[in-house]
Design an enzyme around this catalytic site. Structure first.
Site, PDB file in Angstrom:
ATOM      1  N   ASN A   3       0.831  -1.213   0.000  1.00 26.66           N
ATOM      2  CA  ASN A   3       0.000   0.000   0.000  1.00 26.66           C
ATOM      3  C   ASN A   3       0.862   1.259   0.000  1.00 26.66           C
ATOM      4  O   ASN A   3       0.432   2.301  -0.441  1.00 26.66           O
ATOM      5  CB  ASN A   3      -0.906   0.019   1.239  1.00 26.66           C
ATOM      6  CG  ASN A   3      -1.591   1.367   1.442  1.00 26.66           C
ATOM      7  OD1 ASN A   3      -2.424   1.768   0.638  1.00 26.66           O
ATOM      8  ND2 ASN A   3      -1.210   2.074   2.507  1.00 26.66           N
ATOM      9  N   HIS A  47      -6.656  -0.051   2.908  1.00 25.77           N
ATOM     10  CA  HIS A  47      -6.223   1.259   2.424  1.00 25.77           C
ATOM     11  C   HIS A  47      -5.984   1.277   0.919  1.00 25.77           C
ATOM     12  O   HIS A  47      -5.440   2.243   0.386  1.00 25.77           O
ATOM     13  CB  HIS A  47      -4.991   1.714   3.207  1.00 25.77           C
ATOM     14  CG  HIS A  47      -5.294   1.870   4.672  1.00 25.77           C
ATOM     15  ND1 HIS A  47      -5.945   2.973   5.173  1.00 25.77           N
ATOM     16  CD2 HIS A  47      -5.115   1.027   5.722  1.00 25.77           C
ATOM     17  CE1 HIS A  47      -6.133   2.828   6.483  1.00 25.77           C
ATOM     18  NE2 HIS A  47      -5.633   1.641   6.836  1.00 25.77           N
ATOM     19  N   ASP A  61      -0.861  -6.533   3.424  1.00 28.73           N
ATOM     20  CA  ASP A  61      -0.841  -5.564   4.513  1.00 28.73           C
ATOM     21  C   ASP A  61      -1.672  -4.327   4.145  1.00 28.73           C
ATOM     22  O   ASP A  61      -1.621  -3.853   3.013  1.00 28.73           O
ATOM     23  CB  ASP A  61       0.619  -5.142   4.767  1.00 28.73           C
ATOM     24  CG  ASP A  61       0.747  -4.103   5.867  1.00 28.73           C
ATOM     25  OD1 ASP A  61       0.471  -4.444   7.028  1.00 28.73           O
ATOM     26  OD2 ASP A  61       1.116  -2.947   5.549  1.00 28.73           O
ATOM     27  N   GLU A  63      -5.614  -8.081   4.867  1.00 33.90           N
ATOM     28  CA  GLU A  63      -5.807  -7.518   6.207  1.00 33.90           C
ATOM     29  C   GLU A  63      -6.720  -6.310   6.094  1.00 33.90           C
ATOM     30  O   GLU A  63      -6.325  -5.255   5.588  1.00 33.90           O
ATOM     31  CB  GLU A  63      -4.460  -7.120   6.810  1.00 33.90           C
ATOM     32  CG  GLU A  63      -4.589  -6.713   8.265  1.00 33.90           C
ATOM     33  CD  GLU A  63      -4.051  -5.345   8.558  1.00 33.90           C
ATOM     34  OE1 GLU A  63      -3.912  -5.018   9.733  1.00 33.90           O
ATOM     35  OE2 GLU A  63      -3.781  -4.586   7.605  1.00 33.90           O
ATOM     36  N   ASP A  98       1.795   6.884  -0.007  1.00 32.51           N
ATOM     37  CA  ASP A  98       0.709   5.989  -0.409  1.00 32.51           C
ATOM     38  C   ASP A  98       0.727   5.727  -1.915  1.00 32.51           C
ATOM     39  O   ASP A  98       0.488   6.617  -2.734  1.00 32.51           O
ATOM     40  CB  ASP A  98      -0.625   6.634  -0.011  1.00 32.51           C
ATOM     41  CG  ASP A  98      -1.746   5.616   0.038  1.00 32.51           C
ATOM     42  OD1 ASP A  98      -1.717   4.753   0.938  1.00 32.51           O
ATOM     43  OD2 ASP A  98      -2.631   5.672  -0.834  1.00 32.51           O
ATOM     44  N   GLN A 114      -8.444   5.382   1.504  1.00 38.67           N
ATOM     45  CA  GLN A 114      -7.738   4.665   0.446  1.00 38.67           C
ATOM     46  C   GLN A 114      -6.753   5.514  -0.352  1.00 38.67           C
ATOM     47  O   GLN A 114      -5.875   4.959  -1.016  1.00 38.67           O
ATOM     48  CB  GLN A 114      -8.766   3.999  -0.477  1.00 38.67           C
ATOM     49  CG  GLN A 114      -9.572   2.958   0.316  1.00 38.67           C
ATOM     50  CD  GLN A 114     -10.468   2.070  -0.522  1.00 38.67           C
ATOM     51  OE1 GLN A 114     -11.018   2.522  -1.526  1.00 38.67           O
ATOM     52  NE2 GLN A 114     -10.609   0.820  -0.110  1.00 38.67           N
TER      53      GLN A 114
HETATM   54  C1  LM2 Z   1      -0.445  -2.595   9.091  1.00 43.60           C
HETATM   55  N1  LM2 Z   1      -1.465  -3.196   8.640  1.00 43.60           N
HETATM   56  O1  LM2 Z   1      -2.411  -2.586   7.956  1.00 43.60           O
HETATM   57  C2  LM2 Z   1       0.535  -3.319   9.920  1.00 43.60           C
HETATM   58  O2  LM2 Z   1      -0.005  -4.532  10.391  1.00 43.60           O
HETATM   59  C3  LM2 Z   1       0.945  -2.402  11.024  1.00 43.60           C
HETATM   60  O3  LM2 Z   1       1.801  -3.045  11.922  1.00 43.60           O
HETATM   61  C4  LM2 Z   1       1.606  -1.179  10.412  1.00 43.60           C
HETATM   62  O4  LM2 Z   1       1.891  -0.199  11.417  1.00 43.60           O
HETATM   63  C5  LM2 Z   1       0.705  -0.494   9.413  1.00 43.60           C
HETATM   64  N2  LM2 Z   1      -0.298  -1.290   8.843  1.00 43.60           N
HETATM   65  C6  LM2 Z   1       1.552   0.055   8.280  1.00 43.60           C
HETATM   66  O5  LM2 Z   1       2.045  -1.008   7.490  1.00 43.60           O
HETATM   67  C7  LM2 Z   1       3.190  -0.271  11.983  1.00 43.60           C
HETATM   68  C8  LM2 Z   1       3.218   0.362  13.352  1.00 43.60           C
HETATM   69  C9  LM2 Z   1       3.216   1.883  13.257  1.00 43.60           C
HETATM   70  C10 LM2 Z   1       4.325   2.343  12.353  1.00 43.60           C
HETATM   71  C11 LM2 Z   1       4.075   1.738  10.985  1.00 43.60           C
HETATM   72  C12 LM2 Z   1       5.125   2.125   9.960  1.00 43.60           C
HETATM   73  O6  LM2 Z   1       2.104  -0.060  14.120  1.00 43.60           O
HETATM   74  O7  LM2 Z   1       3.449   2.420  14.577  1.00 43.60           O
HETATM   75  O8  LM2 Z   1       4.330   3.746  12.271  1.00 43.60           O
HETATM   76  O9  LM2 Z   1       4.119   0.298  11.101  1.00 43.60           O
HETATM   77  O10 LM2 Z   1       6.409   1.712  10.366  1.00 43.60           O
HETATM   78  C13 LM2 Z   1       5.556   4.398  12.635  1.00 43.60           C
HETATM   79  C14 LM2 Z   1       5.350   5.355  13.774  1.00 43.60           C
HETATM   80  C15 LM2 Z   1       4.434   6.486  13.317  1.00 43.60           C
HETATM   81  C16 LM2 Z   1       4.998   7.178  12.099  1.00 43.60           C
HETATM   82  C17 LM2 Z   1       5.240   6.125  11.007  1.00 43.60           C
HETATM   83  C18 LM2 Z   1       5.887   6.692   9.757  1.00 43.60           C
HETATM   84  O11 LM2 Z   1       4.796   4.657  14.888  1.00 43.60           O
HETATM   85  O12 LM2 Z   1       4.318   7.429  14.380  1.00 43.60           O
HETATM   86  O13 LM2 Z   1       4.060   8.141  11.606  1.00 43.60           O
HETATM   87  O14 LM2 Z   1       6.092   5.084  11.510  1.00 43.60           O
HETATM   88  O15 LM2 Z   1       7.219   7.087  10.025  1.00 43.60           O
HETATM   89  C19 LM2 Z   1       4.506   9.469  11.543  1.00 43.60           C
HETATM   90 CA    CA Z   2      -3.684   3.667  -0.094  1.00 47.03          CA
END
Ligand code: LM2
Ligand code: CA
Length: 496
Positions: free
Chosen positions: A127, A222, A218, A244, A188, A179
């Site tokens: 995505n 979206h 994943d 998912e 995105d 989306q």
């Molecule tokens: C998912 N499924 O739809 C994954 O299962 C989930 O674990 C992912 O989130 C999400 N979607 C994106 O693939 C994780 C995690 C986030 C993390 C993202 C990206 O839960 O906390 O975001 O991966 O690594 C982190 C930071 C967030 C920041 C982002 C971008 O927590 O604060 O946003 O990275 O740098 C500014």
């Molecule tokens: Ca998207």
């Protein structure tokens, strides 16, 4: 007294004679066979942030022996360089180089797992790319910018939704935002573009060429389902797709939109089960026809928790030991959906990555020698090794014997609850803090059966049950249960 060695030999010979006698007696009296047919394995397991070399070992040493059919891995492609586990969800390129291992290690894992009879499902992050505003260099050395990934994507290949101030999703009631805007700043991809679909398709084809059986998609919610479908239809027939799509009540984008081309993770399942268990009762599900607010059973992947929900909404996780075992046992005994067991590592900081070496490579850990699980207390970083918990292995065995037979209506008695898989097995749980007993009518033959929750897989030995034993008398199975315990018997554990 005989020397220990001789007596062991004697017991062996004696045991074999008894076993032969039991078989003969069973045949004469037309009693239950000791080895009824088993169904083909269907249960999967998510091995979160486990390196490829370690997954290969697990396939051979724990997953195949315990009856798992497939493994969901963490994303295998190049990602940003950070210590947090979620670095895996910020793709930089589709090179199969990550902190979980190299391309060669990934290929070797697929091969070894396949040889052991366990399929690999790869987590496909398609995505989006990174959420980094500043330029950087990925794990495999690929330079990138937020909207520029060499040889893959440029600025125009991304959505710039213009619907919110910073182009981030803020309102899940707005389909266009969900989306085409950015999920937590993650660039995105415009998956309506043919070149984007082709580039993603080439990545998935590459993984298929190494022998993976399919993909978790994943953040499928979206992406427009039509975009995902366009990518999927170009893949070889039979590729397993697991989208998912986190169900959100009242939201415009629903999991049902994604069932035309594969399975979906049904988040409602755990939401129905866990809050009830956590507060001491069991919800009897609707067993006639489809379950309300669930996708059809043959499209549903069900789970107690996953890497996101154990850090969020899940009311029960590895931390809850007994109740978590009960939840998993009920899921594995159920007739709705395909269960996915979850195995990760202990944490107190939701961002903490799995233990790694100085270079950032995640440390391979084997669960083959783990004992006394689940532990009362895991140190941060310790693998939970759920695939080796005797109760889990025992319930996979129960499922193999029972899954093709109907789930009958449940029986409740105080804090205890149970049900039969017609003629094949009975499960009972006590979700209260006092010992109790429950009686469950069954068409299983009268006799004694070994419990597979306490005794694990192959709980019947020639010396008797490895652990608890329960009886069926006059068509009623009686379970005396300690607080917070599950028990399950099936035809394969019958003995007399
Ligand atoms: C998912 N499924 O739809 C994954 O299962 C989930 O674990 C992912 O989130 C999400 N979607 C994106 O693939 C994780 C995690 C986030 C993390 C993202 C990206 O839960 O906390 O975001 O991966 O690594 C982190 C930071 C967030 C920041 C982002 C971008 O927590 O604060 O946003 O990275 O740098 C500014
Ligand atoms: Ca998207």
């Amino acid at each position: 007294m005989l020397p220990p060695q001789r007596s062991a030999v004697r017991r062996g010979v004696f045991g074999a004679a008894v076993a032969a006698l039991v078989v003969v007696l069973a045949a004469c009296n037309n009693q239950v066979p000791l080895e009824p047919d088993r169904a083909a394995p269907d249960v999967g397991i998510q091995l979160f942030q486990l390196p490829w070399t370690a997954i290969a070992d697990e396939c051979e040493q724990t997953l195949a022996p315990n009856g798992f059919a497939w493994v969901l891995t963490s994303p295998p492609n190049e990602h940003i360089v950070r210590d947090e586990w979620w670095a895996s969800y910020q793709p930089v390129s589709y090179e199969l180089e990550s902190r979980l291992g190299t391309r060669d290690e990934f290929a070797d894992m697929v091969q070894r797992c396949d040889d052991a009879g366990v399929q690999i499902i790869a987590d496909a992050v398609i995505n989006h790319m990174t959420g980094q505003d500043d330029p950087g260099v990925g794990w495999a050395g690929t330079p990138y910018e937020h909207y520029d990934y060499p040889d893959l994507y440029g600025y125009d290949d991304f959505h710039h939704c213009g619907l919110t101030a910073n182009d981030d999703i803020s309102n899940y009631d707005d389909r266009a935002q969900v989306q085409t805007c950015e999920l937590v700043n993650l660039a995105d991809l415009d998956t309506s573009r043919q070149n984007v679909r082709d580039t993603v398709g080439a990545y998935l084809d590459d993984l298929l060429s190494l022998g993976v059986a399919g993909f978790r998609i994943d953040a499928a919610k979206h992406m427009d389902a039509a975009d995902v479908e366009a990518i999927i239809v170009a893949l070889p027939e039979g590729t397993r797709i697991m989208s998912e799509v986190i169900r959100g009540g009242g939201e415009p984008v629903q999991p049902e939109e994604y069932t035309a081309f594969g399975e979906v993770f049904e988040f409602t399942y755990a939401r129905d089960l866990l809050p009830a268990l956590a507060s001491g009762f069991v919800n009897e599900p609707e067993t006639e026809g489809d379950r309300p607010l669930h996708v059809p059973a043959d499209k549903a992947l069900v789970f107690i928790d996953n890497h996101d929900t154990e850090r969020g909404e899940a009311d029960l996780t590895y931390r809850d030991g007994d109740l978590y075992v009960i939840a998993n046992a009920l899921m594995l005994a159920d007739d709705y959906g395909t269960p996915v067991v979850y195995s990760g590592y202990a944490f107190s900081d939701r961002d903490a990555g799995a233990p790694a070496d100085d270079a950032g490579r995640v440390t391979p850990v084997s669960c083959a020698i783990a004992t006394d699980l689940p532990a009362d207390d895991y140190e941060d970083g310790a693998r939970t090794c759920v695939q080796t918990w005797p109760a889990i292995a025992g319930m996979l065995e129960f499922r193999a014997f029972a899954m093709d037979f109907p789930r009958l209506e449940g029986v409740s008695e105080g804090d205890a609850y149970g049900f039969e898989r017609a003629g094949r097995g009975v499960i009972a749980v006590n979700v209260g803090d006092e010992a109790t007993s429950i009686q469950i009518p069954t068409t299983m033959q009268d006799g004694k059966y070994c419990d597979v929750v306490s005794g694990g897989r192959e709980s019947w030995t020639n010396d008797g049950c490895r652990d608890d034993e329960f009886s069926v008398e006059n068509g009623v199975a009686t379970f005396a249960l300690a607080p917070f315990t599950a028990a399950a018997i099936h035809l394969g554990t019958a003995h007399r």
